[in-house]
Design an enzyme around this catalytic site. Sequence first.
Site, PDB file in Angstrom:
ATOM      1  CE  LYS A  67      -3.207  -0.964  -0.303  1.00 21.22           C
ATOM      2  NZ  LYS A  67      -3.245  -1.985  -2.208  1.00 21.22           N
ATOM      3  N   GLY A  69       2.472   1.654  -2.908  1.00 18.52           N
ATOM      4  CA  GLY A  69       3.075   2.648  -4.176  1.00 18.52           C
ATOM      5  C   GLY A  69       3.378   1.970  -5.284  1.00 18.52           C
ATOM      6  CB  THR A  70       3.813  -2.051  -4.784  1.00 24.28           C
ATOM      7  OG1 THR A  70       3.844  -2.112  -3.307  1.00 24.28           O
ATOM      8  CG2 THR A  70       4.820  -3.224  -5.651  1.00 24.28           C
ATOM      9  CG  HIS A 130       4.712  -6.373  -0.107  1.00 21.96           C
ATOM     10  ND1 HIS A 130       4.975  -5.257  -0.463  1.00 21.96           N
ATOM     11  CD2 HIS A 130       3.929  -6.795  -0.939  1.00 21.96           C
ATOM     12  CE1 HIS A 130       4.189  -5.081  -1.735  1.00 21.96           C
ATOM     13  NE2 HIS A 130       3.443  -5.656  -1.609  1.00 21.96           N
ATOM     14  NE  ARG A 153       0.125   6.497   0.575  1.00 18.91           N
ATOM     15  CZ  ARG A 153      -1.520   6.419   0.115  1.00 18.91           C
ATOM     16  NH1 ARG A 153      -1.544   4.953  -0.045  1.00 18.91           N
ATOM     17  NH2 ARG A 153      -1.865   6.398  -0.528  1.00 18.91           N
ATOM     18  CB  SER A 161      -3.598   2.622   1.398  1.00 15.80           C
ATOM     19  OG  SER A 161      -4.031   1.715   0.206  1.00 15.80           O
ATOM     20  NE  ARG A 285      -7.880   3.253   0.308  1.00 13.35           N
ATOM     21  CZ  ARG A 285      -8.450   4.803   0.531  1.00 13.35           C
ATOM     22  NH1 ARG A 285      -9.461   5.492   1.309  1.00 13.35           N
ATOM     23  NH2 ARG A 285      -7.639   5.572   1.237  1.00 13.35           N
ATOM     24  N   GLY A 287      -6.291   7.422  -4.314  1.00 15.18           N
ATOM     25  CA  GLY A 287      -4.814   7.428  -4.498  1.00 15.18           C
ATOM     26  C   GLY A 287      -4.105   9.252  -4.629  1.00 15.18           C
TER      27      GLY A 287
HETATM   28  P1  A3P Z   1      -4.545   4.466  -1.679  1.00 15.90           P
HETATM   29  O1  A3P Z   1      -5.795   3.311  -1.611  1.00 15.90           O
HETATM   30  O2  A3P Z   1      -5.181   5.586  -0.488  1.00 15.90           O
HETATM   31  O3  A3P Z   1      -5.769   4.836  -2.561  1.00 15.90           O
HETATM   32  P2  A3P Z   1       0.156  -0.350  -3.991  1.00 15.90           P
HETATM   33  O4  A3P Z   1       0.717  -0.450  -4.772  1.00 15.90           O
HETATM   34  O5  A3P Z   1       1.522  -0.634  -2.672  1.00 15.90           O
HETATM   35  O6  A3P Z   1      -0.818  -1.379  -3.219  1.00 15.90           O
HETATM   36  O7  A3P Z   1      -0.502   1.016  -3.128  1.00 15.90           O
HETATM   37  C1  A3P Z   1      -1.574   0.691  -3.338  1.00 15.90           C
HETATM   38  C2  A3P Z   1      -2.341   2.431  -3.223  1.00 15.90           C
HETATM   39  O8  A3P Z   1      -1.347   3.141  -4.246  1.00 15.90           O
HETATM   40  C3  A3P Z   1      -3.928   2.863  -2.992  1.00 15.90           C
HETATM   41  O9  A3P Z   1      -3.715   4.297  -2.067  1.00 15.90           O
HETATM   42  C4  A3P Z   1      -3.894   2.847  -4.679  1.00 15.90           C
HETATM   43  O10 A3P Z   1      -5.257   3.975  -5.153  1.00 15.90           O
HETATM   44  C5  A3P Z   1      -1.751   3.433  -4.469  1.00 15.90           C
HETATM   45  N1  A3P Z   1      -2.319   4.340  -6.488  1.00 15.90           N
HETATM   46  C6  A3P Z   1      -2.219   2.938  -7.031  1.00 15.90           C
HETATM   47  N2  A3P Z   1      -2.063   3.845  -8.571  1.00 15.90           N
HETATM   48  C7  A3P Z   1      -1.612   4.873  -8.188  1.00 15.90           C
HETATM   49  C8  A3P Z   1      -1.024   5.955  -9.042  1.00 15.90           C
HETATM   50  N3  A3P Z   1      -0.525   5.297 -10.961  1.00 15.90           N
HETATM   51  N4  A3P Z   1      -0.537   7.385  -9.340  1.00 15.90           N
HETATM   52  C9  A3P Z   1      -1.051   6.991  -7.529  1.00 15.90           C
HETATM   53  N5  A3P Z   1      -1.563   6.305  -6.455  1.00 15.90           N
HETATM   54  C10 A3P Z   1      -1.707   5.611  -6.860  1.00 15.90           C
END
Ligand code: A3P
Length: 319
Positions: A67, A69-70, A130, A153, A161, A285, A287
Site C-alpha cells: 500500500k 505505491g507498488t 515486499h 509512504r 490504505s 482506491r 491515490g
Molecule cells: P489508496 O488506498 O490511498 O488510494 P500498492 O500498489 O503498494 O498496493 O499501493 C496502493 C495505493 O497506491 C492505493 O492508495 C492506490 O490507490 C494507490 N495507487 C495505485 N495506483 C496509483 C497511481 N498510478 N498513482 C498514485 N497512486 C496510486
Amino acid sequence: QGSEESWDDEEVQELVQTLSKERNWYGNHLYFYQGFWCTSRVLRAMISFQKHFQALDNDIFLTSLPKCGTTWMKALIFTIVNRNHFELKNNPLLSLGPHQAVPYLELDLYLKNHSPDLENIPQPRIFSTHTPYASLPPSIKECSTPKIVYICRNPMDMFISYWHFTDILRSENVDPLPLDEAFEMFCQGIHGFGPFPDHVLGYWKAKQENPNNIMFLKYEDLKKDIVFHVKKLANFLGFPFSKEEERQGEAEEIAMLCSFENLKGMEVNKSGKQPFGAPNTAFFRKGEVGDWSNYLTPSMVERLQKLVQEKLNKSDLTF
Ligand code: A3P
C-alpha cells in the site's frame, strides 16, 4: 532454481509451530518470521524464494511495504525500461496490467510454484517484493550491480490504505476489523511485512551503504513532481532519456500513461485477481496524499507519529 524435493512442507510446518502468531486483519493468521509478519502461505513462498532465487547482475527489484505505491511503480519501471521495444500506445502494460508485467516474487511467482522458471524472462528482469531488506536472498545482495528501487509512504496514509484493502480480502464470514483495533495492531507492528519503521529503516540503511544500487523514494514526492521522478528513475535504472526523447516529452507521456486515473481505467485492471487473492480493482482506491485526515483522531496521529519518529530517531529519515 531448486528442485521438487526442496519444497519441504514439513520443514515449514515445523517452523510455523515455533513462531509467534497473531490474528491478521482479515480473518486468518500472521506469523512473526525473521522480524516481520506474514501469513503461512507467504511464509512458504518466502522460504523457497530465499533458498532458490538466483539474481542476475542486470535484474531490477522493486521493493516496498504493501500500500505504498507498488502498483504505480510497477507500471512506471516497466514502461521506462521497455519503452524502446514498444510504442507507448502498444505497451504490453495495457494487456498485462502492472502486476503481471512486474510480478511479486513471494506473492506470485514462488506462491504459485516453489520452483518457477525465471530464466526465460526477457532481460532485464523486473521483479517486485515486499520482503524486508535483511531477509532478501543472499544472491540479490551479493549481486555486483543490483538495482533496487524502494518506495515508501507516510505511515498514516499507508495504514488507511491497508485497512481498506484488507477489508476487501475479508471473507463474508469474518466481521470487519474496526478502525481502532486495526490501528492498535498497526502501532504494534502487526501487519503484512510490518513493523513499518523496521521495513523502511532496513532499506534506508542499506541505501546509505550502497547509494549507487538502491534508490529510495517517497510516494508523496512522486505525487508532487512525477515527471522529475520518471527522469530520475530512468537515469538510475540505466535507461536515461535521450535529447530527442526530452524534446518529444517522453517522460511526460510515461507519467500520463501510469497516472492513477489511467491505470484505474484500463480494462485489464477492472477485472481479475492476484494469485494471493486480491482483486485487481483493489489496487486503485483514491491515490491521494492525506486521506488519513478523514479517519484518524488527533491522538491517533500523535501516537503514530511519535512511535515512528522514535524508531527512526537516529536516521535523518522523516515522514
Ligand atoms: P489508496 O488506498 O490511498 O488510494 P500498492 O500498489 O503498494 O498496493 O499501493 C496502493 C495505493 O497506491 C492505493 O492508495 C492506490 O490507490 C494507490 N495507487 C495505485 N495506483 C496509483 C497511481 N498510478 N498513482 C498514485 N497512486 C496510486
